[in-house]
Design an enzyme around this catalytic site. Structure first.
Site, PDB file in Angstrom:
ATOM      1  N   HIS A 118       1.190  -1.479   0.186  1.00 44.87           N
ATOM      2  CA  HIS A 118       0.163  -0.090   0.163  1.00 44.87           C
ATOM      3  C   HIS A 118       0.825   0.842   0.238  1.00 44.87           C
ATOM      4  CE1 HIS A 118      -2.511   3.026   1.952  1.00 44.87           C
ATOM      5  NE2 HIS A 118      -3.737   2.027   1.290  1.00 44.87           N
ATOM      6  N   ASP A 195       3.214  -4.624   8.129  1.00 35.99           N
ATOM      7  CA  ASP A 195       1.393  -3.969   7.920  1.00 35.99           C
ATOM      8  C   ASP A 195       0.562  -4.843   7.901  1.00 35.99           C
ATOM      9  OD1 ASP A 195       0.051  -2.667   7.047  1.00 35.99           O
ATOM     10  OD2 ASP A 195       0.348  -1.561   4.997  1.00 35.99           O
ATOM     11  N   GLN A 198      -4.394  -5.832   7.090  1.00 34.98           N
ATOM     12  CA  GLN A 198      -5.792  -6.815   6.378  1.00 34.98           C
ATOM     13  C   GLN A 198      -5.366  -8.003   7.131  1.00 34.98           C
ATOM     14  OE1 GLN A 198      -8.106  -5.151   4.880  1.00 34.98           O
ATOM     15  NE2 GLN A 198      -6.969  -3.449   3.720  1.00 34.98           N
ATOM     16  N   CYS A 361      -5.032   2.680  -4.005  1.00 36.19           N
ATOM     17  CA  CYS A 361      -3.652   2.955  -3.039  1.00 36.19           C
ATOM     18  C   CYS A 361      -2.426   2.065  -3.328  1.00 36.19           C
ATOM     19  CB  CYS A 361      -3.791   3.264  -2.004  1.00 36.19           C
ATOM     20  SG  CYS A 361      -5.538   4.537  -0.992  1.00 36.19           S
TER      21      CYS A 361
HETATM   22  N1  7TS Z   1      -1.370  -1.144   4.717  1.00 33.90           N
HETATM   23  C1  7TS Z   1      -2.284  -1.627   4.218  1.00 33.90           C
HETATM   24  C2  7TS Z   1      -2.141  -3.049   3.749  1.00 33.90           C
HETATM   25  C3  7TS Z   1      -4.205  -0.933   4.144  1.00 33.90           C
HETATM   26  O1  7TS Z   1      -4.551  -1.988   3.117  1.00 33.90           O
HETATM   27  C4  7TS Z   1      -4.427   0.255   4.227  1.00 33.90           C
HETATM   28  C5  7TS Z   1      -5.425   0.649   3.456  1.00 33.90           C
HETATM   29  C6  7TS Z   1      -3.164   0.892   4.412  1.00 33.90           C
HETATM   30  C7  7TS Z   1      -2.091   0.224   4.836  1.00 33.90           C
HETATM   31  C8  7TS Z   1      -3.498   2.701   5.488  1.00 33.90           C
HETATM   32  O2  7TS Z   1      -4.057   2.669   6.364  1.00 33.90           O
HETATM   33  P1  7TS Z   1      -4.894   3.440   7.638  1.00 33.90           P
HETATM   34  O3  7TS Z   1      -5.702   2.975   7.983  1.00 33.90           O
HETATM   35  O4  7TS Z   1      -3.685   3.969   8.023  1.00 33.90           O
HETATM   36  O5  7TS Z   1      -5.758   4.532   5.802  1.00 33.90           O
HETATM   37  N2  7TS Z   1      -5.832   0.323   2.919  1.00 33.90           N
HETATM   38  C9  7TS Z   1      -7.337   0.641   2.057  1.00 33.90           C
HETATM   39  C10 7TS Z   1      -7.465   0.020   1.174  1.00 33.90           C
HETATM   40  O6  7TS Z   1      -7.503  -1.088   0.872  1.00 33.90           O
HETATM   41  N3  7TS Z   1      -9.392   1.164   0.756  1.00 33.90           N
HETATM   42  O7  7TS Z   1      -8.942   1.673   1.170  1.00 33.90           O
HETATM   43  C11 7TS Z   1      -7.908   1.652   2.650  1.00 33.90           C
END
Ligand code: 7TS
Length: 403
Positions: A118, A195, A198, A361
């Site tokens: 991401h 990370d 997910q 993203c």
């Molecule tokens: N890392 C992963 C693997 C993610 O899926 C996301 C957000 C982030 C980092 C960032 O997370 P945040 O809560 O700080 O925004 N992923 C997604 C997505 O897949 N669709 O919208 C946000």
């Protein structure tokens, strides 16, 4: 799963005249009554600032927030509660690390990430490398949608200071071979950051078993409110990082000349935290543990298999990383040239079905696969086969209209 659905008020609403089918859980999950009630209860009975009041309300709010920290500690099996830092999400957790490493990395060092990340696990590392002169390297992504771990031996050297990658890919739903990468990284003396944005909503995560230096995740993808997140870090490593935000509550002594910092976790929690959100994160942990992580994982596994089988029977679809180990999400496209994922997303939306389309993203992944984006269906514990049947109907309709 009927009684679980009943705990999510939003699932009763209609979208475009159709019952909502929510399959965009990788972006954010819906919230159960338990979490919504924790928020209401906080503002109705508990609201006060934490860690600073002698008065009863402040002490009660402090206890509630620290209880929530303990719940998260237990949930991920962290050895100590002070290794659980409340952040505002995965992005914030990763920036906490990269900013904290600014004084540690040199231009002789290397950072290894992957092509399956991401943007929030790419951009902060690019910024860190730009700042320190360190070199950023990537574990390549194969066409099959999995990482080319055979390249690890060549990529990892005694210059590699940290390896950062996702436990589960948000774009493709692939579960990465964590143990193999962690073992090889540790063999050259590198730290590992996972990370887990997910992974945490879908499977039992045990940071001691994973044996990683850092584990980052967001609360809002695991049934808690937005603006919540966690960074777990091993105590001795966290102690080496500089705090990247200065302010109240993160200090020991402040004079006009200089400041000494508080111990963990407060050193990294400058300013008034998301008190209500953190308490509600504790309620989300309770919600998940009441169902049981094994039950959640098993239910979602069956749904994913069901979806994959149904999608595979439709001619004219490309399913990405089809044979990879998977959790949470399936990405696909209508194969015909000129049909964009957003065209499919709009047709599904008319049917009340929420999916995400586009690059998720993850532009480097899309450029590797040579596509502008995908249609992604992503699951949570409240989804059921009826949701999948509606999705399949919608995809068939989209194929008729666009294919
Ligand atoms: N890392 C992963 C693997 C993610 O899926 C996301 C957000 C982030 C980092 C960032 O997370 P945040 O809560 O700080 O925004 N992923 C997604 C997505 O897949 N669709 O919208 C946000």
């Amino acid at each position: 799963m009927k009684s679980i659905r009943a705990q999510f008020p939003i699932l009763d609403r209609e979208v475009n005249g159709k019952p909502l089918i929510y399959l965009d859980n990788a972006a954010t999950s819906q919230k159960p009554k338990k979490v919504i009630e924790a928020i209401t209860n906080y503002y109705e009975t508990l609201n006060a600032n934490v860690h600073r009041g002698i008065h009863t309300l402040s002490q009660e709010a402090t206890t509630a927030m620290e209880d929530a920290r303990g719940k998260v500690q237990n949930f991920i099996n962290a050895p100590y509660a002070h290794e659980v830092i409340f952040t505002y999400g995965t992005t914030d957790s990763i920036n906490l690390i990269t900013r904290g490493l600014e004084g540690i990395l040199t231009d002789d060092d290397e950072v290894l990430i992957s092509e399956l990340e991401h943007h929030s696990n790419i951009v902060p590392w690019q910024m860190l490398c730009e700042m320190t002169g360190a070199t950023l390297r990537y574990i390549p992504l194969l066409d099959s949608g999995v990482l080319d771990v055979e390249r690890l031996d060549a990529l990892l050297t005694d210059k590699t200071k940290i390896v950062a990658f996702n436990h589960v890919s948000n774009a493709l739903g692939v579960i990465n071979p964590v143990k193999e990468i962690v073992d090889k990284a540790h063999a050259v003396g590198a730290w590992v950051m996972l990370d887990g944005a997910q992974a945490v909503p879908h499977m039992q995560v045990d940071v001691q078993e994973l044996n990683v230096e850092f584990y980052a995740f967001s609360g809002h993808k695991m049934y808690a409110p937005t603006g919540t997140g966690v960074l777990y870090g091993k105590e001795d490593i966290l102690n080496q990082l500089k705090p990247y935000r200065g302010g109240g509550e993160m200090i020991d002594v402040v004079t006009m000349e200089k400041t000494t910092y508080a111990g963990l976790p407060f050193k990294f929690e400058a300013g008034t935290p998301n008190i209500c959100g953190n308490i509600a994160l504790g309620a989300a942990v309770d919600f998940m543990l009441e169902i049981g992580m094994d039950t959640i994982a098993q239910h979602e596994k069956e749904l994913l298999e069901y979806t994959l089988n149904q999608l595979s029977e439709i001619d004219g679809l490309e399913i990405y990383a089809k044979n990879a180990p998977r959790s949470g999400a399936i990405s696909f496209n209508i194969q015909k040239t000129g049909v964009h994922s957003s065209d499919v997303g709009m047709i599904l939306d008319r049917m009340g079905i929420a999916v995400r389309t586009g690059h998720h993203c993850c532009q480097p992944i899309m450029s590797k696969l040579d596509i502008p984006g995908t249609v992604r269906a992503s699951f949570a514990v409240y989804n059921n086969k009826k949701d999948v049947d509606e999705l399949i109907k919608g995809v068939k309709l989209a194929l008729n209209m666009l294919g």
